[in-house]
Design a protein around this motif. Structure first.
Motif, PDB file in Angstrom:
ATOM      1  N   PHE A  93      -1.958  12.368   6.314  1.00  0.00           N
ATOM      2  CA  PHE A  93      -1.273  11.532   5.331  1.00  0.00           C
ATOM      3  C   PHE A  93      -0.039  12.223   4.759  1.00  0.00           C
ATOM      4  O   PHE A  93       1.027  11.612   4.641  1.00  0.00           O
ATOM      5  N   SER A 116      -3.059   3.585  -3.313  1.00  0.00           N
ATOM      6  CA  SER A 116      -3.559   2.262  -2.927  1.00  0.00           C
ATOM      7  C   SER A 116      -4.944   2.123  -3.561  1.00  0.00           C
ATOM      8  O   SER A 116      -5.597   3.123  -3.830  1.00  0.00           O
ATOM      9  N   GLY A 172       0.804  -1.221   0.000  1.00  0.00           N
ATOM     10  CA  GLY A 172       0.000   0.000   0.000  1.00  0.00           C
ATOM     11  C   GLY A 172       0.836   1.269   0.000  1.00  0.00           C
ATOM     12  O   GLY A 172       2.076   1.231  -0.038  1.00  0.00           O
ATOM     13  N   SER A 187      -6.498   8.626  -2.275  1.00  0.00           N
ATOM     14  CA  SER A 187      -7.960   8.796  -2.226  1.00  0.00           C
ATOM     15  C   SER A 187      -8.477   9.586  -3.424  1.00  0.00           C
ATOM     16  O   SER A 187      -9.674   9.838  -3.530  1.00  0.00           O
TER      17      SER A 187
HETATM   18  C1  LIG Z   1      -5.562   5.933   2.845  1.00  0.00           C
HETATM   19  C2  LIG Z   1      -4.425   6.804   2.480  1.00  0.00           C
HETATM   20  C3  LIG Z   1      -3.093   6.407   2.633  1.00  0.00           C
HETATM   21  C4  LIG Z   1      -2.731   5.091   3.292  1.00  0.00           C
HETATM   22  O1  LIG Z   1      -2.985   4.030   2.446  1.00  0.00           O
HETATM   23  P1  LIG Z   1      -2.588   2.541   2.937  1.00  0.00           P
HETATM   24  O2  LIG Z   1      -3.019   1.691   1.784  1.00  0.00           O
HETATM   25  O3  LIG Z   1      -3.340   2.273   4.188  1.00  0.00           O
HETATM   26  O4  LIG Z   1      -1.124   2.516   3.140  1.00  0.00           O
HETATM   27  C5  LIG Z   1      -2.113   7.252   2.204  1.00  0.00           C
HETATM   28  N1  LIG Z   1      -2.386   8.443   1.662  1.00  0.00           N
HETATM   29  C6  LIG Z   1      -3.655   8.880   1.499  1.00  0.00           C
HETATM   30  C7  LIG Z   1      -3.903  10.209   0.888  1.00  0.00           C
HETATM   31  C8  LIG Z   1      -4.710   8.069   1.900  1.00  0.00           C
HETATM   32  O5  LIG Z   1      -5.963   8.492   1.738  1.00  0.00           O
END
Ligand SMILES: *Cc1c(COP(=O)(O)O)cnc(C)c1O
Length: 381
Positions: A104, A194, A79, A176
């Motif tokens: 993040f 991810s 991820g 996202s």
């Molecule tokens: C959800 C998210 C992550 C983390 O993703 P993982 O798959 O849990 O490592 C990183 N950056 C953003 C902007 C996210 O929304």
């Protein structure tokens, strides 16, 4: 939860999943997993059927993202969080600049800042709900920020900051955003994500579109003698991705769900269609919040408001946590705010898989619950 507060069945959304990730998986994706059944699940990822699946995902992404000439789609396990480590090892030469305006963006900044082989990171910060601008800086060879800060619902433009050196790379965390927001990838060197948000799959993978300059950086650092754990080597991701494989064993169901979502998105009209659909849904939320006597959009500047993650603050007369608890008891889930933000807030994902009509229904449910909690005896009709 206040036991007396109930939501009549006819008000409820058809699907109650509004979480920011993991997020709604469409029934067609689950059916694709069932179809993959004996033909694919439980078979070797080094053989043709799974390699064809990985190839289909890479092609589907290239089509959806409008991959510029020379760019390549790479993937690996772990991820976006694992990708931050891989990028610190394999993409940052000396120093990174990060925009941090939520959880993040800040996490990636901590990774490069703590790496003993890199210089202390340049961190450009702003308060939650707002966003800072990147600024050209001597000695910085990677500029990084999230296109959509999932913890706050702030969206940031995807562009090359003016005045950065020829060999500075732009890394955009599109975790996202990808699948639900538009972006011109030629303004980035690595556009990574991810698949468990707009792409409606499961977590555990990272994918990204890499420019020729990013590939060159990976190869140069990979050959420089810097110690890099094998699992985090982007040279290994490059080599394996080009063969439609991953360095180690991937979750096959995740790939099947992702492939199905990409087929759906590309069939509907691709990035422009997806961006219009999430805008329609998010516009409903923001218009509702602005018209509400007790709620308001958390992000003050309309141009910073995300089209895929909406955040709505409530005034002191409404307990947002109680609203979320009543919703949850009725199968409408995951609208709680990002836990560390600590606000009297609801966070509602308007990802591409979520029906705009279900967003409208959710808003009517919230009004109904708020009225009942406030004891004004609304019937919710
Ligand atoms: C959800 C998210 C992550 C983390 O993703 P993982 O798959 O849990 O490592 C990183 N950056 C953003 C902007 C996210 O929304």
């Amino acid at each position: 939860m206040p036991a007396h507060v109930t939501i009549p069945q006819h008000l409820l959304p058809a699907d109650g999943r509004f979480g920011a990730g993991p997020s709604k998986v469409r029934a067609e994706q689950v059916e694709a997993v069932a179809r993959a059944g004996a033909a694919l699940l439980g078979t070797s990822h080094r053989q043709a059927p799974v390699k064809q699946l990985v190839g289909s995902v890479r092609e589907g992404l290239a089509q959806f993202l409008g991959l510029p000439a020379g760019y390549e789609v790479l993937l690996g396990l772990g991820g976006a969080t694992a990708f931050w480590d891989a990028a610190a090892f394999g993409l940052v030469e000396r120093r990174a600049q990060h925009l941090t305006f939520g959880e993040f963006g800040a996490k990636f900044a901590q990774v490069t800042d703590a790496a003993p082989f890199l210089e202390a990171s340049s961190v450009v910060q702003s308060l939650p709900g707002t966003r800072p601008e990147p600024r050209a800086e001597e000695g910085v060879d990677v500029y990084a920020w999230p296109q959509n800060e999932t913890s706050t619902g702030v969206a940031a433009p995807v562009h090359r900051p003016a005045g950065t050196g020829e060999d500075a790379l732009v890394l955009v965390d599109a975790t996202s955003a990808a699948g639900g927001m538009a972006a011109d990838l030629s303004a980035t060197d690595v556009y990574y994500f991810s698949p468990q948000k707009n792409l409606g799959s499961d977590g555990g993978l990272w994918l990204g579109a890499f420019s020729p300059a990013a590939v060159e950086r990976i190869e140069r650092i990979g050959g420089s003698g810097r110690w890099i754990p094998d699992f985090l080597k982007l040279t290994a991701a490059l080599e394996n991705s080009r063969k439609d494989q991953t360095y180690n064993t991937p979750a096959l169901a995740t790939l099947v769900m992702l492939d199905e979502q990409l087929r759906w998105l590309n069939g509907q009209g691709g990035m422009a269609w997806a961006a219009a659909r999430t805008k329609e849904s998010s516009d409903l939320v923001y218009a509702w919040a602005e018209a509400s006597a007790h709620a308001a959009p958390f992000v003050p500047r309309p141009e910073d408001r995300s089209t895929v993650i909406t955040t709505v603050d409530f005034d002191g007369t409404v307990d947002a946590a109680a609203v979320a608890a009543v919703l949850r008891a009725h199968g409408v889930v995951d609208v709680e705010p990002y836990r560390k933000l600590g606000r009297n807030q609801l966070r509602i994902a308007t990802f591409v898989s979520i029906e705009p009509d279900d967003v409208a229904r959710l808003l009517r449910c919230i009004d109904h619950v708020v009225e009942q909690l406030r004891g004004t005896g609304g019937t919710g009709r």
